[in-house]
Design an enzyme around this catalytic site. Structure first.
Site, PDB file in Angstrom:
ATOM      1  N   SER A  74       0.842  -1.206   0.000  1.00  0.00           N
ATOM      2  CA  SER A  74       0.000   0.000   0.000  1.00  0.00           C
ATOM      3  C   SER A  74       0.872   1.250   0.000  1.00  0.00           C
ATOM      4  O   SER A  74       0.366   2.352  -0.213  1.00  0.00           O
ATOM      5  CB  SER A  74      -0.930   0.004   1.224  1.00  0.00           C
ATOM      6  OG  SER A  74      -0.199  -0.253   2.403  1.00  0.00           O
ATOM      7  N   LYS A  90       4.715 -11.502   3.474  1.00  0.00           N
ATOM      8  CA  LYS A  90       3.299 -11.738   3.168  1.00  0.00           C
ATOM      9  C   LYS A  90       3.121 -11.783   1.663  1.00  0.00           C
ATOM     10  O   LYS A  90       3.803 -11.043   0.944  1.00  0.00           O
ATOM     11  CB  LYS A  90       2.431 -10.614   3.754  1.00  0.00           C
ATOM     12  CG  LYS A  90       0.992 -10.627   3.239  1.00  0.00           C
ATOM     13  CD  LYS A  90       0.102  -9.684   3.956  1.00  0.00           C
ATOM     14  CE  LYS A  90      -0.067  -8.318   3.294  1.00  0.00           C
ATOM     15  NZ  LYS A  90      -0.594  -8.346   1.913  1.00  0.00           N
ATOM     16  N   GLU A 131      -0.108 -12.196  -1.470  1.00  0.00           N
ATOM     17  CA  GLU A 131      -1.535 -12.282  -1.767  1.00  0.00           C
ATOM     18  C   GLU A 131      -1.869 -13.575  -2.498  1.00  0.00           C
ATOM     19  O   GLU A 131      -1.140 -13.992  -3.392  1.00  0.00           O
ATOM     20  CB  GLU A 131      -1.957 -11.106  -2.673  1.00  0.00           C
ATOM     21  CG  GLU A 131      -1.907  -9.751  -2.009  1.00  0.00           C
ATOM     22  CD  GLU A 131      -2.429  -8.633  -2.916  1.00  0.00           C
ATOM     23  OE1 GLU A 131      -2.989  -8.910  -3.999  1.00  0.00           O
ATOM     24  OE2 GLU A 131      -2.257  -7.458  -2.532  1.00  0.00           O
ATOM     25  N   GLU A 152      -9.002  -9.402   3.613  1.00  0.00           N
ATOM     26  CA  GLU A 152      -9.308  -8.023   3.206  1.00  0.00           C
ATOM     27  C   GLU A 152     -10.682  -7.956   2.535  1.00  0.00           C
ATOM     28  O   GLU A 152     -10.950  -8.676   1.559  1.00  0.00           O
ATOM     29  CB  GLU A 152      -8.218  -7.496   2.238  1.00  0.00           C
ATOM     30  CG  GLU A 152      -8.518  -6.071   1.795  1.00  0.00           C
ATOM     31  CD  GLU A 152      -7.325  -5.343   1.189  1.00  0.00           C
ATOM     32  OE1 GLU A 152      -6.215  -5.910   1.141  1.00  0.00           O
ATOM     33  OE2 GLU A 152      -7.528  -4.186   0.760  1.00  0.00           O
TER      34      GLU A 152
HETATM   35  O1  KIV Z   1      -0.444  -3.474   1.549  1.00  0.00           O
HETATM   36  C1  KIV Z   1      -1.122  -3.396   2.565  1.00  0.00           C
HETATM   37  O2  KIV Z   1      -1.128  -2.388   3.271  1.00  0.00           O
HETATM   38  C2  KIV Z   1      -1.941  -4.536   2.933  1.00  0.00           C
HETATM   39  C3  KIV Z   1      -2.943  -4.334   4.024  1.00  0.00           C
HETATM   40  C4  KIV Z   1      -4.108  -3.631   3.489  1.00  0.00           C
HETATM   41  C5  KIV Z   1      -3.304  -5.600   4.694  1.00  0.00           C
HETATM   42  O3  KIV Z   1      -1.833  -5.565   2.342  1.00  0.00           O
END
Ligand code: KIV
Length: 288
Positions: free
Chosen positions: A46, A114, A116, A184
């Site tokens: 983000s 992390k 997706e 999300e």
């Molecule tokens: O990139 C991000 O900030 C995220 C959050 C919205 C969980 O993946």
């Protein structure tokens, strides 16, 4: 060591203690997060939207995630920091995913990565990372990196078919070895079902209250942006308004020559000659 905080997250689920997480990208946001006592920080992609001003998260590069995660790591003492794998750095092949995740983990010193989605390539990579000692976090529901193929940002898990698909993906990610799952914009009852069925904690963003914790983008939580915020985000502070008000006071003080005041600069007791030349103390007015 921050890495050793991962087991505590599972214990929080078992004890029913909600997990509070936030994103951070730099010294200021990371220190605010740590001082507030969050359970973990996500250096999210983000950053493309809220730091770089991009329309989507897609342009964010692996180098940029490494750069911001290193800053966040330098800024915190012992908070768990997770780095987000950006678009194109995973999913292509399991080998490539493992190589890139290892790079992020090794070059930043973060506590995990992390990614997706739950397609086969991710599942394979997560299992291999687990064996290599790299903790992985999952992310299901609305996947911002898939915005173009998904046709926009929409709540997921509303139909029975979508609910069952998400549940199956969540179980597959747990089986592959993720230690926590971000949900999300998942419909609240679907999020409740997934949370009940999993042993690992779920942390929601826009997914309602029946999850094991919440995460927000720090710019939304602290009111740091111009314009509107996602409907699910609560603004807990108004940093943008406070910042603009503070800078207006600065501009006025400069224009009115009220800043700097006497205590805000250094001045030696210089003498001025008839011609206007300044003579520092101790110097002879007639010397060369
Ligand atoms: O990139 C991000 O900030 C995220 C959050 C919205 C969980 O993946």
């Amino acid at each position: 060591m921050a890495e050793f905080k991962i087991p505590a997250l599972k214990k929080q689920k078992q004890r029913g203690v909600p997990i509070a997480a936030i994103t951070a990208y730099d010294l200021f946001t990371a220190q605010l997060a740590e001082e507030a006592g969050v359970d973990f920080i996500l250096v999210g992609d983000s950053l493309g939207n809220v730091v770089q001003g991009q329309p989507t998260t897609l342009p964010v590069t692996l180098e940029e995630i490494i750069y911001h995660t290193r800053i966040v790591m330098r800024s915190v003492r012992d908070t768990l920091v997770i780095a987000d794998m950006p678009f194109g750095s995973f999913k292509v092949t399991a080998d490539e995913t493992v190589k890139n995740a290892l790079r992020v983990f090794k070059e930043t010193g973060c506590g995990g990565v992390k990614m997706e989605g739950a397609d086969e390539t991710n599942l394979q990579a997560i299992t291999r990372l687990q064996r290599l000692g790299v903790p992985a976090m999952g992310h299901l529901g609305l996947l911002p990196q898939m915005v173009h193929t998904a046709g926009g940002y929409r709540t997921q898990g509303r139909s029975e078919k979508s609910r069952q698909r998400l549940l199956a993906e969540a179980k597959a990610l747990q089986e592959a070895g993720v230690f926590l799952l971000i949900l999300e914009c998942v419909e609240a009852e679907t999020a409740r079902l997934i949370t009940r069925e999993l042993k690992i904690p779920t942390v929601g963003i826009g997914s309602g209250p029946h999850v094991d914790g919440q995460i927000l983008v720090i710019h939304d939580a602290l009111g740091m942006l111009r314009g509107s915020y996602p409907s699910f985000a609560r603004t807990f502070a108004h940093l943008r308004e406070d910042g603009v008000a503070g800078l207006k006071m600065y501009v006025d003080a400069v224009r009115e020559r009220e800043y700097p005041a006497d205590a805000e600069y250094v001045r030696s007791s210089a003498k001025e000659t008839a011609s206007g030349t300044l003579i520092p103390p101790g110097m002879d007015e007639n010397a060369d």
